[in-house]
Design a protein around this motif. Structure first.
Motif, short mmCIF file in Angstrom:
data_model
loop_
_atom_site.label_atom_id
_atom_site.label_comp_id
_atom_site.label_asym_id
_atom_site.label_seq_id
_atom_site.Cartn_x
_atom_site.Cartn_y
_atom_site.Cartn_z
N PHE A 82 0.83 -1.21 0.00
CA PHE A 82 0.00 0.00 0.00
C PHE A 82 0.86 1.26 0.00
N GLY A 83 1.99 1.20 0.70
CA GLY A 83 2.90 2.36 0.70
C GLY A 83 3.49 2.60 -0.68
N SER A 84 3.83 1.52 -1.38
CA SER A 84 4.34 1.64 -2.73
C SER A 84 3.30 2.24 -3.66
N SER A 85 2.04 1.82 -3.49
CA SER A 85 0.96 2.36 -4.30
C SER A 85 0.81 3.85 -4.08
N MET A 86 1.02 4.28 -2.83
CA MET A 86 0.88 5.70 -2.49
C MET A 86 2.03 6.53 -3.06
N LEU A 87 3.25 6.03 -2.98
CA LEU A 87 4.43 6.81 -3.38
C LEU A 87 4.77 6.60 -4.85
N PHE A 88 5.31 5.43 -5.17
CA PHE A 88 5.76 5.16 -6.53
C PHE A 88 4.59 5.06 -7.51
N GLY A 89 3.51 4.43 -7.05
CA GLY A 89 2.37 4.25 -7.94
C GLY A 89 1.78 5.56 -8.39
N MET A 263 -14.09 0.10 2.67
CA MET A 263 -14.17 -1.18 1.95
C MET A 263 -12.94 -2.05 2.23
N TYR A 264 -11.75 -1.45 2.16
CA TYR A 264 -10.53 -2.23 2.40
C TYR A 264 -10.43 -2.65 3.86
N THR A 265 -10.93 -1.82 4.77
CA THR A 265 -10.95 -2.21 6.18
C THR A 265 -11.88 -3.40 6.38
N PHE A 266 -13.03 -3.38 5.69
CA PHE A 266 -13.98 -4.48 5.76
C PHE A 266 -13.34 -5.80 5.32
N ILE A 402 -2.33 2.70 8.08
CA ILE A 402 -2.55 2.94 9.52
C ILE A 402 -3.41 1.82 10.11
N VAL A 403 -4.46 1.44 9.39
CA VAL A 403 -5.34 0.36 9.86
C VAL A 403 -4.57 -0.94 9.99
#
Length: 459
Positions: A82-89, A263-266, A402-403
């Motif tokens: 998820f971190g990669s999706s946020m930064l590099f993605g 949705m992803y938390t679910f 964070i979750v």
């Protein structure tokens, strides 16, 4: 397996079949043969891309555990994705506007295939590289393909209303039928044929390669803003200005982040919610049931989007309220129904009620995807579509990280309550978007060919 699961699955299947077979002329959109050919080509590619994604999902955690990694190490791998999706993605996805959306879609295929190959290694560092590549691919999947579709649709002169037909069919097939078939196929590879937990990743790579071949042979290239003198930083600034200057875009981004975050938390919470005392539940069958509920939602969305008199901004307010109420069920059942203290056994009465509520939530997910796609096509400027769509995913990925990091620090009822509040807030923001959606813009913010900033252009 208990008859309750078959009853829920059968009821959903009957309703979906009934909706699809009972469509009247009001529920159908008359289209041209040229559009149908274009739509079918995209749906084939999108289904192959989603097959490559869905095949991997159920086996990522399982594969890591078979390599001997514990929950902490596996959690770090997921956070890296998820971190990669946020930064590099975000960076790679934004390049699609300048370098071409077709190239970005091909990049998705190559990146995800490489990620699948890394799953053959039990080395933690190699698996971490795979998660980084997977995060980049995820950003491209949820931005480049939609951006290419919208641009190509209008470039070919098709009716704007026909776009909603492609969106609803894509979700019905890619996020519904393909997900169910991928789950069954993956289960066959791992359990029936005993090919091991890495076999679904190999199958995913094959589907992605087939899809890439179709893209290379049949898609044309399109761009957002291909200005030669505009660097990546200027694109980011221009996208930020567009979001800050247009309340509709800002509201849309907030709504998307709130819903997808819930949705992803679910996804992480439904298993412990249905089996708090290690009840024996059929995870694969329940997943298929959820996907069938999502198909029901996309079928409903197709009918709603086919009618000009029905505004997507209006009915989505109701969808968010229903989704908020459905995720309150675990809290209500925990309060009114005494929890069982017996370990194991079948699903409890409270679990049955929650399963029905979760199916309602998944139906809302099925309505959400084509509807948010429709609104994005209306409000997001073409020249920065991929960039802005990836901006929307930044708060989402931060929230999910964070979750994941704190998932064991809070009780499950707190997490569901938080998601329910987020979804209710989304309904309020959707109401505001509906109120201002028909108002004409007094200013149209365009990305200028300057190296330092984007300036507003008075309409």
């Amino acid at each position: 397996m208990e008859i309750f699961y078959y009853m829920v699955f059968g009821a959903l299947a009957a309703v979906v079949a009934g909706l699809e077979l009972s469509k009247s002329n009001k529920d159908r959109i008359n289209t041209s043969s040229a559009f149908n050919s274009f739509k079918n080509n995209y749906l084939l590619v999108y289904s192959l891309m989603m097959a490559g994604d869905w095949l991997q999902g159920p086996y990522v955690y399982y594969l890591y555990s078979t390599y001997g990694f514990g929950k902490g190490e596996i959690g770090q791998l997921f956070i890296a994705g998820f971190g990669s999706s946020m930064l590099f993605g975000t960076i790679v996805g934004s390049l699609a506007d300048k370098q071409g959306r077709k190239r970005a879609c091909v990049t998705y295929c190559i990146t995800y295939i490489l990620s699948c190959i890394t799953k053959h290694s039990p080395q933690y560092k190699v698996l971490m590289i795979g998660r980084v590549l997977g995060g980049i691919a995820t950003s491209l999947l949820f931005s480049a393909f939609e951006s290419w579709l919208v641009a190509e649709h209008f470039k070919r002169g098709f009716d704007p209303q026909w776009l909603s037909l492609t969106f609803s069919k894509a979700i019905f097939l890619g996020n519904g039928l393909v997900a169910i078939l991928a789950g069954l196929f993956g289960n066959t590879l791992v359990d029936s044929l005993n090919l091991g937990p890495v076999s679904p990743f190999d199958a995913a790579a094959i589907f992605l390669a087939i899809g890439m071949a179709i893209i290379l042979s049949s898609w044309t290239e399109n761009y957002g803003d291909p200005s030669e003198n505009k660097n990546l930083l200027t694109q980011f600034k221009g996208a930020a200005v567009a979001i800050a200057s247009d309340e509709k875009i800002a509201l849309l981004g907030a709504i998307q982040s709130l819903f997808e975050g819930s949705m992803y938390t679910f996804v992480f919470l439904w298993t412990p919610a249905l089996s708090p005392n290690d009840e024996d539940i059929p995870h694969g069958f329940i997943f298929a049931t959820f996907m069938l509920a999502s198909m029901l939602g996309s079928s409903i969305a197709a009918r709603l989007l086919a009618r000009n008199a029905v505004k997507v901004e209006s009915y989505m307010q109701i969808v968010f309220v229903i989704s908020s109420a459905s995720l309150l069920l675990p809290i209500l059942t925990n309060f009114f129904i005494p929890p069982s203290v017996v370990k194991g056994g079948g699903i409890s009465f409270a679990g049955c009620l929650q399963l029905l509520g979760f199916c309602a939530f998944e139906a809302c997910v099925g309505i959400f995807w084509p509807s948010i796609m429709k609104m994005r096509s209306q409000y997001i400027p073409e020249e920065a579509r991929s960039t802005i769509m990836n901006f929307f995913r930044i708060p989402l990925n931060i929230f999910v990280c964070i979750v994941l990091y704190n998932v064991s620090a809070f009780p499950m009822t707190f997490m569901f309550g938080m998601c329910s509040i987020f979804l209710f807030v989304a309904s309020i923001l959707q109401r505001r978007l509906s109120a201002i959606g028909d108002k004409p813009k007094t200013e149209e913010w365009m990305l200028k060919d300057k190296s330092s900033e984007a300036e507003p252009l008075n309409a």
